[in-house]
Scaffold this active site. Structure first.
Site, PDB file in Angstrom:
ATOM      1  N   TYR A  30      40.990  33.358  54.166  1.00 22.19           N
ATOM      2  CA  TYR A  30      42.197  34.200  54.141  1.00 22.19           C
ATOM      3  C   TYR A  30      41.992  35.387  53.188  1.00 22.19           C
ATOM      4  O   TYR A  30      42.417  35.333  52.028  1.00 22.19           O
ATOM      5  CB  TYR A  30      43.410  33.393  53.672  1.00 22.19           C
ATOM      6  CG  TYR A  30      43.737  32.170  54.493  1.00 22.19           C
ATOM      7  CD1 TYR A  30      44.159  32.272  55.820  1.00 22.19           C
ATOM      8  CD2 TYR A  30      43.647  30.896  53.934  1.00 22.19           C
ATOM      9  CE1 TYR A  30      44.480  31.146  56.560  1.00 22.19           C
ATOM     10  CE2 TYR A  30      43.971  29.767  54.669  1.00 22.19           C
ATOM     11  CZ  TYR A  30      44.377  29.887  55.982  1.00 22.19           C
ATOM     12  OH  TYR A  30      44.697  28.775  56.703  1.00 22.19           O
ATOM     13  N   ASP A  37      52.593  32.891  50.418  1.00 19.12           N
ATOM     14  CA  ASP A  37      51.545  32.534  49.450  1.00 19.12           C
ATOM     15  C   ASP A  37      51.692  33.367  48.183  1.00 19.12           C
ATOM     16  O   ASP A  37      51.525  32.883  47.060  1.00 19.12           O
ATOM     17  CB  ASP A  37      50.155  32.799  50.031  1.00 19.12           C
ATOM     18  CG  ASP A  37      49.857  31.978  51.272  1.00 19.12           C
ATOM     19  OD1 ASP A  37      50.521  32.191  52.306  1.00 19.12           O
ATOM     20  OD2 ASP A  37      48.955  31.120  51.208  1.00 19.12           O
ATOM     21  N   ASP A 160      52.014  26.678  61.126  1.00 16.80           N
ATOM     22  CA  ASP A 160      51.432  27.260  62.330  1.00 16.80           C
ATOM     23  C   ASP A 160      51.402  26.338  63.555  1.00 16.80           C
ATOM     24  O   ASP A 160      51.869  26.701  64.616  1.00 16.80           O
ATOM     25  CB  ASP A 160      49.997  27.727  62.043  1.00 16.80           C
ATOM     26  CG  ASP A 160      49.929  28.748  60.915  1.00 16.80           C
ATOM     27  OD1 ASP A 160      50.941  28.926  60.204  1.00 16.80           O
ATOM     28  OD2 ASP A 160      48.880  29.370  60.746  1.00 16.80           O
ATOM     29  N   ARG A 193      41.640  22.516  62.296  1.00 17.50           N
ATOM     30  CA  ARG A 193      42.305  23.771  62.667  1.00 17.50           C
ATOM     31  C   ARG A 193      43.010  23.616  64.015  1.00 17.50           C
ATOM     32  O   ARG A 193      42.746  22.692  64.770  1.00 17.50           O
ATOM     33  CB  ARG A 193      41.265  24.901  62.772  1.00 17.50           C
ATOM     34  CG  ARG A 193      40.552  25.218  61.463  1.00 17.50           C
ATOM     35  CD  ARG A 193      41.441  25.908  60.450  1.00 17.50           C
ATOM     36  NE  ARG A 193      42.026  27.137  60.954  1.00 17.50           N
ATOM     37  CZ  ARG A 193      42.867  27.891  60.244  1.00 17.50           C
ATOM     38  NH1 ARG A 193      43.220  27.548  59.027  1.00 17.50           N
ATOM     39  NH2 ARG A 193      43.365  28.983  60.765  1.00 17.50           N
ATOM     40  N   TRP A 341      49.203  21.304  60.180  1.00 21.86           N
ATOM     41  CA  TRP A 341      50.629  20.988  60.037  1.00 21.86           C
ATOM     42  C   TRP A 341      51.057  19.828  60.920  1.00 21.86           C
ATOM     43  O   TRP A 341      52.238  19.656  61.201  1.00 21.86           O
ATOM     44  CB  TRP A 341      51.477  22.238  60.334  1.00 21.86           C
ATOM     45  CG  TRP A 341      51.333  23.276  59.263  1.00 21.86           C
ATOM     46  CD1 TRP A 341      50.488  24.355  59.274  1.00 21.86           C
ATOM     47  CD2 TRP A 341      52.010  23.327  58.003  1.00 21.86           C
ATOM     48  NE1 TRP A 341      50.607  25.078  58.108  1.00 21.86           N
ATOM     49  CE2 TRP A 341      51.531  24.466  57.302  1.00 21.86           C
ATOM     50  CE3 TRP A 341      52.977  22.520  57.377  1.00 21.86           C
ATOM     51  CZ2 TRP A 341      51.987  24.818  56.029  1.00 21.86           C
ATOM     52  CZ3 TRP A 341      53.430  22.877  56.117  1.00 21.86           C
ATOM     53  CH2 TRP A 341      52.937  24.014  55.460  1.00 21.86           C
ATOM     54  N   GLU A 384      43.539  23.365  50.172  1.00 22.65           N
ATOM     55  CA  GLU A 384      44.678  23.970  50.888  1.00 22.65           C
ATOM     56  C   GLU A 384      45.711  22.897  51.237  1.00 22.65           C
ATOM     57  O   GLU A 384      46.907  23.088  51.089  1.00 22.65           O
ATOM     58  CB  GLU A 384      44.155  24.641  52.162  1.00 22.65           C
ATOM     59  CG  GLU A 384      45.209  25.362  52.977  1.00 22.65           C
ATOM     60  CD  GLU A 384      44.615  26.059  54.206  1.00 22.65           C
ATOM     61  OE1 GLU A 384      43.389  25.905  54.445  1.00 22.65           O
ATOM     62  OE2 GLU A 384      45.369  26.745  54.908  1.00 22.65           O
TER      63      GLU A 384
HETATM   64  C1  GLC Z   1      48.101  29.343  57.258  1.00 23.88           C
HETATM   65  C2  GLC Z   1      49.384  28.593  56.892  1.00 23.88           C
HETATM   66  C3  GLC Z   1      50.407  29.582  56.383  1.00 23.88           C
HETATM   67  C4  GLC Z   1      49.819  30.347  55.214  1.00 23.88           C
HETATM   68  C5  GLC Z   1      48.448  30.981  55.557  1.00 23.88           C
HETATM   69  C6  GLC Z   1      47.736  31.511  54.335  1.00 23.88           C
HETATM   70  O1  GLC Z   1      48.308  30.248  58.280  1.00 23.88           O
HETATM   71  O2  GLC Z   1      49.885  27.867  57.967  1.00 23.88           O
HETATM   72  O3  GLC Z   1      51.586  28.926  56.007  1.00 23.88           O
HETATM   73  O4  GLC Z   1      50.705  31.315  54.768  1.00 23.88           O
HETATM   74  O5  GLC Z   1      47.618  30.015  56.135  1.00 23.88           O
HETATM   75  O6  GLC Z   1      47.559  30.513  53.375  1.00 23.88           O
END
Ligand code: GLC
Length: 418
Positions: A30, A37, A160, A193, A341, A384
């Site tokens: 990310y 976040d 997600d 994922r 999730w 995470e």
């Molecule tokens: C994933 C999570 C989301 C979060 C992102 C960055 O997409 O589902 O909630 O904001 O990662 O951590």
């Protein structure tokens, strides 16, 4: 057991993930700024660097759209290894952004940062108030129907691939998606994922809203996905209450916010699924509950709703897993302890649910969740998310929000709430 070394490690993670004015969730997977976040990061920074905490929120709010929306991703720099990037979103902005929002917790976190140092915080918070108010207005106009906050894309919920969206997503036409190269699965295992089919649906929905020019009314009317989410509803309701508190502190007229709170308290009541006996998501397109008891169902207390009916579910789930709280009911169909999730524990969700329980006076439940969160991080690191069954750390490592909630909530030294 002493935990001081983890306090220092958590601070170091926030410093390592700081890209100057904003924090990435973790490097690699990310590489940009994510909305909620960042709000958690600000809360974490407030335990040791107040100025940096405010800067995090200020950078987020600086990318607010003219219509009030605060985007879910801000693409501060070009990272070709990330997909879908700014060219796919086609949403514009400088820096470019995505075209949807994310759980609106910034007002709640701004209030928490302010509480950590009111003298330093007063001018910063006052300067942020109008932006936050406009964002909440956008939500009321663009996403709230009958007092329930709806998502038009699973990514907007922050959860997600939650089972809540499965049925609604199965109606999304993916025939126009074409070929693309996913990047997330080159960072972490495939089975942690979302699946390829889900990814096709995510892209199809993104293209749909993009082709509507991100126009609120067109999306409201025609988006193939519109689901009322207890997570978004409870978080927005909570944030309204915090925004009202902020407005009152600065002598603003907050009657507009009072109206929103009343509307959403009623709306939250509509999310009670009488058959299952829990707060559920509701598909606005089909008029049916989704039948999914998730961590979001337990956000009622955080939203200021004192509802004892959720406590027996919490007791059952606490007894069923080693580490609380699974993101999806371990007795639900398709529970998967490691897939994102659909089962795993997310520490930041625990911090919100735990704080809500404390505020409502359910000290024993709150204690179990806080100690469980402490244990999973102490035993398995700053991942995470984690398996609720055996604590397996999953997704990205060295993770910003896990470090942030360690400092604010899970550590024995932490305040443990807002
Ligand atoms: C994933 C999570 C989301 C979060 C992102 C960055 O997409 O589902 O909630 O904001 O990662 O951590």
């Amino acid at each position: 057991m002493t935990y001081e070394h983890l306090d220092e490690e958590a601070r170091q993670i926030l410093r390592d993930n700081d890209r100057g004015g904003y924090t990435v969730p973790t490097s690699g997977l990310y590489p940009y700024q994510w909305n909620w976040d960042s709000a958690f990061a600000a809360w974490g920074f407030s335990t040791f660097d107040i100025d940096r905490a405010w800067v995090e929120l200020e950078t987020l709010m600086a990318s607010q759209w003219d219509d009030g929306m605060v985007p879910h991703i801000i693409f501060h720099r070009v990272v070709p290894e990330y997909f879908p990037g700014p060219d796919v979103w086609g949403a514009g902005g400088n820096p470019p952004t995505s075209g949807i929002s994310q759980p609106p917790i910034a007002a709640t976190m701004a209030r928490a940062v302010y509480a950590a140092d009111m003298v330093a915080g007063r001018p910063r918070l006052e300067a942020m108030y109008d932006g936050l108010l406009n964002w909440h207005r956008w939500f009321m106009r663009a996403r709230v129907d009958d007092g329930m906050c709806c998502i038009t894309h699973p990514w907007e919920s922050g959860r997600d691939n939650a089972p809540d969206w499965d049925e609604g997503m199965s109606n999304v036409d993916t025939s126009g998606v074409g070929a693309y190269q996913r990047r997330d699965t080159s960072h972490v295992d495939n089975d942690m994922r979302p699946t390829k089919e889900q990814y096709d649906q995510y892209l199809a929905l993104l293209y749909f809203s993009r082709d509507c020019g991100w126009d609120i009314e067109t999306i409201n009317r025609t988006s193939p996905l519109r689901i009322a989410d207890p997570g978004m509803t409870f978080m927005l309701l909570r944030a309204h209450r915090d925004l009202k508190w902020i407005g009152d502190a600065f002598g603003r007229d907050t009657t507009e916010i009072d109206g929103w709170i009343d509307t959403m308290v009623e709306g939250a009541g509509r999310l009670w699924n009488p058959d299952g006996g829990y707060y559920d998501s509701f598909n606005m397109r089909t008029g049916a509950f989704t039948g999914t008891l998730s961590c979001a169902s337990f956000y009622c207390w955080y939203a200021g709703i004192d509802d004892q009916r959720m406590l027996p579910h919490l007791d059952r789930i606490l007894a069923a897993v080693k580490y609380p709280i699974p993101s999806y009911d371990p007795d639900g169909p398709g529970f998967d302890h490691i897939r994102y999730w659909r089962g795993p524990v997310w520490g930041m969700a625990n911090s919100q649910i735990g704080a809500g329980l404390t505020e409502m006076g359910y000290a024993e439940h709150a204690r179990k969740i806080r100690e469980g969160t402490r244990a999973v991080i102490a035993d398995h690191g700053f991942a995470e998310y984690f398996s609720p069954v055996d604590g397996t750390p999953a997704g990205g490592q060295h993770f910003t929000w896990t470090a942030a909630i360690w400092l604010t909530y899970a550590s024995p030294q932490a305040k443990g709430g807002f």
